[in-house]
Design a protein around this motif. Structure first.
Motif, PDB file in Angstrom:
ATOM      1  N   SER A   1      11.580  -2.714   2.354  1.00 59.10           N
ATOM      2  CA  SER A   1      10.774  -1.810   1.541  1.00 59.10           C
ATOM      3  C   SER A   1      10.235  -0.685   2.410  1.00 59.10           C
ATOM      4  N   ARG A   2      10.467   0.549   1.988  1.00 60.83           N
ATOM      5  CA  ARG A   2       9.906   1.699   2.719  1.00 60.83           C
ATOM      6  C   ARG A   2       8.404   1.787   2.518  1.00 60.83           C
ATOM      7  N   THR A   3       7.905   1.188   1.457  1.00 61.27           N
ATOM      8  CA  THR A   3       6.475   1.239   1.154  1.00 61.27           C
ATOM      9  C   THR A   3       5.696   0.198   1.940  1.00 61.27           C
ATOM     10  N   THR A   4       6.172  -1.049   1.947  1.00 67.38           N
ATOM     11  CA  THR A   4       5.422  -2.147   2.576  1.00 67.38           C
ATOM     12  C   THR A   4       5.950  -2.542   3.944  1.00 67.38           C
ATOM     13  N   GLY A   5       7.197  -2.161   4.247  1.00 65.53           N
ATOM     14  CA  GLY A   5       7.813  -2.585   5.509  1.00 65.53           C
ATOM     15  C   GLY A   5       8.344  -4.006   5.474  1.00 65.53           C
ATOM     16  N   LEU A   6       8.230  -4.679   4.339  1.00 66.43           N
ATOM     17  CA  LEU A   6       8.716  -6.052   4.211  1.00 66.43           C
ATOM     18  C   LEU A   6      10.218  -6.063   3.964  1.00 66.43           C
ATOM     19  N   ASP A   7      10.911  -7.012   4.579  1.00 70.58           N
ATOM     20  CA  ASP A   7      12.347  -7.158   4.383  1.00 70.58           C
ATOM     21  C   ASP A   7      12.608  -8.065   3.180  1.00 70.58           C
ATOM     22  N   ASN A   8      13.848  -8.058   2.718  1.00 71.80           N
ATOM     23  CA  ASN A   8      14.276  -8.896   1.597  1.00 71.80           C
ATOM     24  C   ASN A   8      13.501  -8.580   0.318  1.00 71.80           C
ATOM     25  N   GLN A   9      13.350  -7.289   0.048  1.00 69.96           N
ATOM     26  CA  GLN A   9      12.655  -6.829  -1.148  1.00 69.96           C
ATOM     27  C   GLN A   9      13.623  -6.045  -2.030  1.00 69.96           C
ATOM     28  N   VAL A  10      13.388  -6.048  -3.323  1.00 67.28           N
ATOM     29  CA  VAL A  10      14.145  -5.192  -4.228  1.00 67.28           C
ATOM     30  C   VAL A  10      13.636  -3.767  -4.023  1.00 67.28           C
ATOM     31  N   THR A  11      14.550  -2.846  -3.716  1.00 69.02           N
ATOM     32  CA  THR A  11      14.189  -1.453  -3.446  1.00 69.02           C
ATOM     33  C   THR A  11      15.112  -0.521  -4.226  1.00 69.02           C
ATOM     34  N   TRP A  12      14.683   0.734  -4.344  1.00 68.57           N
ATOM     35  CA  TRP A  12      15.548   1.749  -4.949  1.00 68.57           C
ATOM     36  C   TRP A  12      16.830   1.874  -4.136  1.00 68.57           C
ATOM     37  N   ASN A  13      17.926   2.225  -4.796  1.00 68.18           N
ATOM     38  CA  ASN A  13      19.234   2.326  -4.146  1.00 68.18           C
ATOM     39  C   ASN A  13      19.760   3.768  -4.195  1.00 68.18           C
ATOM     40  N   ASP A  14      18.950   4.715  -3.711  1.00 71.18           N
ATOM     41  CA  ASP A  14      19.367   6.111  -3.543  1.00 71.18           C
ATOM     42  C   ASP A  14      19.676   6.842  -4.841  1.00 71.18           C
ATOM     43  N   ILE A  15      19.102   6.398  -5.951  1.00 81.70           N
ATOM     44  CA  ILE A  15      19.105   7.167  -7.195  1.00 81.70           C
ATOM     45  C   ILE A  15      17.636   7.448  -7.474  1.00 81.70           C
ATOM     46  N   HIS A  16      17.229   8.679  -7.246  1.00 81.53           N
ATOM     47  CA  HIS A  16      15.817   9.012  -7.349  1.00 81.53           C
ATOM     48  C   HIS A  16      15.308   8.917  -8.786  1.00 81.53           C
ATOM     49  N   HIS A  17      14.091   8.442  -8.895  1.00 82.71           N
ATOM     50  CA  HIS A  17      13.398   8.326 -10.176  1.00 82.71           C
ATOM     51  C   HIS A  17      12.042   9.001 -10.047  1.00 82.71           C
ATOM     52  N   LYS A  18      11.570   9.568 -11.140  1.00 84.22           N
ATOM     53  CA  LYS A  18      10.219  10.116 -11.190  1.00 84.22           C
ATOM     54  C   LYS A  18       9.298   8.997 -11.645  1.00 84.22           C
ATOM     55  N   THR A  19       8.375   8.596 -10.777  1.00 83.19           N
ATOM     56  CA  THR A  19       7.500   7.464 -11.068  1.00 83.19           C
ATOM     57  C   THR A  19       6.084   7.907 -11.424  1.00 83.19           C
ATOM     58  N   SER A  20       5.911   9.199 -11.611  1.00 87.75           N
ATOM     59  CA  SER A  20       4.631   9.751 -12.042  1.00 87.75           C
ATOM     60  C   SER A  20       4.913  10.889 -13.017  1.00 87.75           C
ATOM     61  N   THR A  21       4.027  11.068 -13.953  1.00 81.45           N
ATOM     62  CA  THR A  21       4.235  12.143 -14.921  1.00 81.45           C
ATOM     63  C   THR A  21       3.684  13.474 -14.427  1.00 81.45           C
ATOM     64  N   TYR A  22       2.989  13.474 -13.304  1.00 83.35           N
ATOM     65  CA  TYR A  22       2.427  14.722 -12.791  1.00 83.35           C
ATOM     66  C   TYR A  22       2.216  14.616 -11.289  1.00 83.35           C
ATOM     67  N   GLY A  23       2.234  15.767 -10.637  1.00 82.61           N
ATOM     68  CA  GLY A  23       1.900  15.863  -9.220  1.00 82.61           C
ATOM     69  C   GLY A  23       2.759  15.006  -8.310  1.00 82.61           C
ATOM     70  N   SER A  24       2.499  15.074  -7.060  1.00 75.30           N
ATOM     71  CA  SER A  24       3.165  14.335  -5.986  1.00 75.30           C
ATOM     72  C   SER A  24       4.666  14.596  -5.976  1.00 75.30           C
ATOM     73  N   PRO A  25       5.329  14.241  -4.896  1.00 74.98           N
ATOM     74  CA  PRO A  25       6.791  14.429  -4.857  1.00 74.98           C
ATOM     75  C   PRO A  25       7.526  13.536  -5.855  1.00 74.98           C
ATOM     76  N   PHE A  26       6.840  12.549  -6.417  1.00 76.50           N
ATOM     77  CA  PHE A  26       7.485  11.595  -7.317  1.00 76.50           C
ATOM     78  C   PHE A  26       7.192  11.896  -8.780  1.00 76.50           C
ATOM     79  N   GLY A  27       6.590  13.057  -9.053  1.00 73.55           N
ATOM     80  CA  GLY A  27       6.224  13.404 -10.418  1.00 73.55           C
ATOM     81  C   GLY A  27       6.729  14.770 -10.826  1.00 73.55           C
ATOM     82  N   TYR A  28       6.279  15.181 -11.961  1.00 74.55           N
ATOM     83  CA  TYR A  28       6.638  16.484 -12.517  1.00 74.55           C
ATOM     84  C   TYR A  28       5.493  17.455 -12.266  1.00 74.55           C
ATOM     85  N   PRO A  29       5.690  18.761 -12.285  1.00 73.88           N
ATOM     86  CA  PRO A  29       6.954  19.436 -12.619  1.00 73.88           C
ATOM     87  C   PRO A  29       7.934  19.413 -11.450  1.00 73.88           C
TER      88      PRO A  29
END
Length: 105
Positions: A59-87
């Motif tokens: 996990s890039r977030t927690t540093g823990l191994d053997n975790q389910v992680t994103w597989n290089d298909i980006h998703h918007k996980t916020s509806t606003y602001g931040s690099p993970f949101g809109y616009p």
């Protein structure tokens, strides 16, 4: 809104450590409610069904191994602001390119 719920389990032969446990995850992702957003949602569904959206690894977030992680298909996980949101006017084109790279178009 897309809701992903992946339970913890045992890694299988296609995972990095077969037989070892992996953590689960719950993720929300967002797309615009328009024709292009609905098309991308259908592509993401096909990618999920083909087991391309998530992988098991560190996990890039927690540093823990053997975790389910994103597989290089980006998703918007916020509806606003931040690099993970809109616009983000180029997101839908970028994610379509990432899906195409994995054979989903």
């Amino acid at each position: 809104q897309i809701q992903y719920s992946i339970p913890a389990g045992i890694q299988s032969a296609q995972h990095p450590h077969p037989g070892q446990r992996h953590g689960g995850t719950y993720r929300d992702a967002y797309l615009p409610d328009n024709a292009e957003g609905r098309h991308v949602a259908s592509l993401l569904r096909r990618a999920f069904d083909a087991r391309l959206v998530f992988t098991v690894g560190m996990s890039r977030t927690t540093g823990l191994d053997n975790q389910v992680t994103w597989n290089d298909i980006h998703h918007k996980t916020s509806t606003y602001g931040s690099p993970f949101g809109y616009p983000d006017p180029t997101y839908l084109a970028r994610v379509r390119g990432e899906l195409k790279d994995k054979g989903i178009e």
